[in-house]
Design a protein around this motif. Sequence first.
Motif, PDB file in Angstrom:
ATOM      1  N   LEU A  56       0.817  -1.213   0.000  1.00 25.18           N
ATOM      2  CA  LEU A  56       0.000   0.000   0.000  1.00 25.18           C
ATOM      3  C   LEU A  56       0.854   1.268   0.000  1.00 25.18           C
ATOM      4  CD1 LEU A  56      -2.773  -1.077   2.521  1.00 25.18           C
ATOM      5  CD2 LEU A  56      -3.037  -0.769   0.057  1.00 25.18           C
ATOM      6  N   LEU A  57       1.951   1.250   0.754  1.00 28.32           N
ATOM      7  CA  LEU A  57       2.780   2.446   0.888  1.00 28.32           C
ATOM      8  C   LEU A  57       3.766   2.621  -0.261  1.00 28.32           C
ATOM      9  CD1 LEU A  57       3.546   2.223   4.712  1.00 28.32           C
ATOM     10  CD2 LEU A  57       1.864   3.687   3.558  1.00 28.32           C
ATOM     11  N   VAL A  58       4.229   1.526  -0.852  1.00 32.36           N
ATOM     12  CA  VAL A  58       5.196   1.579  -1.958  1.00 32.36           C
ATOM     13  C   VAL A  58       4.657   0.726  -3.105  1.00 32.36           C
ATOM     14  CG1 VAL A  58       7.626   1.338  -2.570  1.00 32.36           C
ATOM     15  CG2 VAL A  58       6.999   1.667  -0.183  1.00 32.36           C
ATOM     16  N   PRO A  59       3.579   1.197  -3.749  1.00 37.86           N
ATOM     17  CA  PRO A  59       2.965   0.364  -4.790  1.00 37.86           C
ATOM     18  C   PRO A  59       3.777   0.269  -6.076  1.00 37.86           C
ATOM     19  CG  PRO A  59       1.838   2.464  -4.662  1.00 37.86           C
ATOM     20  CD  PRO A  59       2.849   2.443  -3.550  1.00 37.86           C
ATOM     21  N   VAL A  60       4.569   1.273  -6.381  1.00 39.80           N
ATOM     22  CA  VAL A  60       5.354   1.262  -7.614  1.00 39.80           C
ATOM     23  C   VAL A  60       6.662   0.547  -7.327  1.00 39.80           C
ATOM     24  CG1 VAL A  60       6.479   2.664  -9.367  1.00 39.80           C
ATOM     25  CG2 VAL A  60       4.295   3.395  -8.403  1.00 39.80           C
ATOM     26  N   ARG A  61       6.863  -0.591  -7.975  1.00 47.38           N
ATOM     27  CA  ARG A  61       8.031  -1.423  -7.718  1.00 47.38           C
ATOM     28  C   ARG A  61       9.156  -1.169  -8.710  1.00 47.38           C
ATOM     29  NH1 ARG A  61       7.470  -2.473  -3.004  1.00 47.38           N
ATOM     30  NH2 ARG A  61       8.779  -4.277  -3.084  1.00 47.38           N
ATOM     31  N   ILE A  62       8.813  -0.570  -9.866  1.00 47.16           N
ATOM     32  CA  ILE A  62       9.824  -0.320 -10.897  1.00 47.16           C
ATOM     33  C   ILE A  62       9.414   0.899 -11.715  1.00 47.16           C
ATOM     34  CG2 ILE A  62       8.718  -1.938 -12.482  1.00 47.16           C
ATOM     35  CD1 ILE A  62      11.483  -2.595 -13.610  1.00 47.16           C
ATOM     36  N   THR A  63      10.376   1.736 -12.021  1.00 46.42           N
ATOM     37  CA  THR A  63      10.156   2.861 -12.943  1.00 46.42           C
ATOM     38  C   THR A  63      11.305   2.855 -13.945  1.00 46.42           C
ATOM     39  OG1 THR A  63      11.319   4.401 -11.487  1.00 46.42           O
ATOM     40  CG2 THR A  63       8.928   4.304 -11.267  1.00 46.42           C
ATOM     41  N   ALA A  64      11.037   3.353 -15.123  1.00 48.03           N
ATOM     42  CA  ALA A  64      12.053   3.357 -16.174  1.00 48.03           C
ATOM     43  C   ALA A  64      12.059   4.695 -16.888  1.00 48.03           C
ATOM     44  CB  ALA A  64      11.782   2.236 -17.174  1.00 48.03           C
ATOM     45  N   GLY A  65      13.228   5.052 -17.361  1.00 47.30           N
ATOM     46  CA  GLY A  65      13.385   6.291 -18.107  1.00 47.30           C
ATOM     47  C   GLY A  65      14.508   6.133 -19.116  1.00 47.30           C
ATOM     48  N   PRO A  66      14.843   7.201 -19.806  1.00 44.26           N
ATOM     49  CA  PRO A  66      15.868   7.115 -20.841  1.00 44.26           C
ATOM     50  C   PRO A  66      17.258   6.768 -20.311  1.00 44.26           C
ATOM     51  CG  PRO A  66      14.937   9.338 -20.734  1.00 44.26           C
ATOM     52  CD  PRO A  66      14.233   8.514 -19.727  1.00 44.26           C
ATOM     53  N   ASP A  67      17.522   7.048 -19.036  1.00 43.00           N
ATOM     54  CA  ASP A  67      18.856   6.783 -18.504  1.00 43.00           C
ATOM     55  C   ASP A  67      18.944   5.503 -17.681  1.00 43.00           C
ATOM     56  OD1 ASP A  67      17.192   8.056 -16.689  1.00 43.00           O
ATOM     57  OD2 ASP A  67      18.828   9.019 -15.614  1.00 43.00           O
ATOM     58  N   GLY A  68      17.837   4.777 -17.497  1.00 41.34           N
ATOM     59  CA  GLY A  68      17.875   3.516 -16.758  1.00 41.34           C
ATOM     60  C   GLY A  68      16.588   3.227 -16.029  1.00 41.34           C
ATOM     61  N   ILE A  69      16.683   2.343 -15.057  1.00 35.08           N
ATOM     62  CA  ILE A  69      15.506   1.974 -14.284  1.00 35.08           C
ATOM     63  C   ILE A  69      15.787   2.129 -12.796  1.00 35.08           C
ATOM     64  CG2 ILE A  69      14.677   0.348 -16.030  1.00 35.08           C
ATOM     65  CD1 ILE A  69      15.642  -1.905 -14.232  1.00 35.08           C
ATOM     66  N   THR A  70      14.708   2.244 -12.028  1.00 34.39           N
ATOM     67  CA  THR A  70      14.782   2.267 -10.575  1.00 34.39           C
ATOM     68  C   THR A  70      13.889   1.143 -10.077  1.00 34.39           C
ATOM     69  OG1 THR A  70      15.101   4.660 -10.567  1.00 34.39           O
ATOM     70  CG2 THR A  70      14.407   3.648  -8.502  1.00 34.39           C
TER      71      THR A  70
END
Length: 142
Positions: free
Chosen positions: A47-61
Amino acid sequence: MKLPVAKIIGAATVLAAGLLLADGDQVRLALAVLAAASMTGWALRDLLVPVRITAGPDGITVVAGFAGRRRLGWGQIEAITVDRRGHRGVRTELLEIDAGESLHLLGRGELGTDPAEVAAALRALHSCSEEVSHPRRSRDDP
């Protein structure tokens, strides 16, 4: 949203069963409370950290640990694959992000969609970022 709610219901069920079946046994009660607290913490993380992965032009988190984050540049990522396994009629798929020193595994519940779709999108984003940072030269370029 369904999975965290199911985890909270499971925690309440484990706690209720522990209270009913402990019959004065402090160890059983403590184990039920510990299991319920663990399941509640697991649900709260979702519930508190629903986003487990994000991506962009320079890499991923990616999320590392309970709520930490780890930034991976595209150059650090060795492979993006989907691990498919079947066992006793249950099929599981995990997105695998191999960063050499670390391996990040994310399932459908954490991604919110099919891991194969996420893998394809990450590969496409990686290809686009390579094209922007290393454009191909034509024969006419000096």
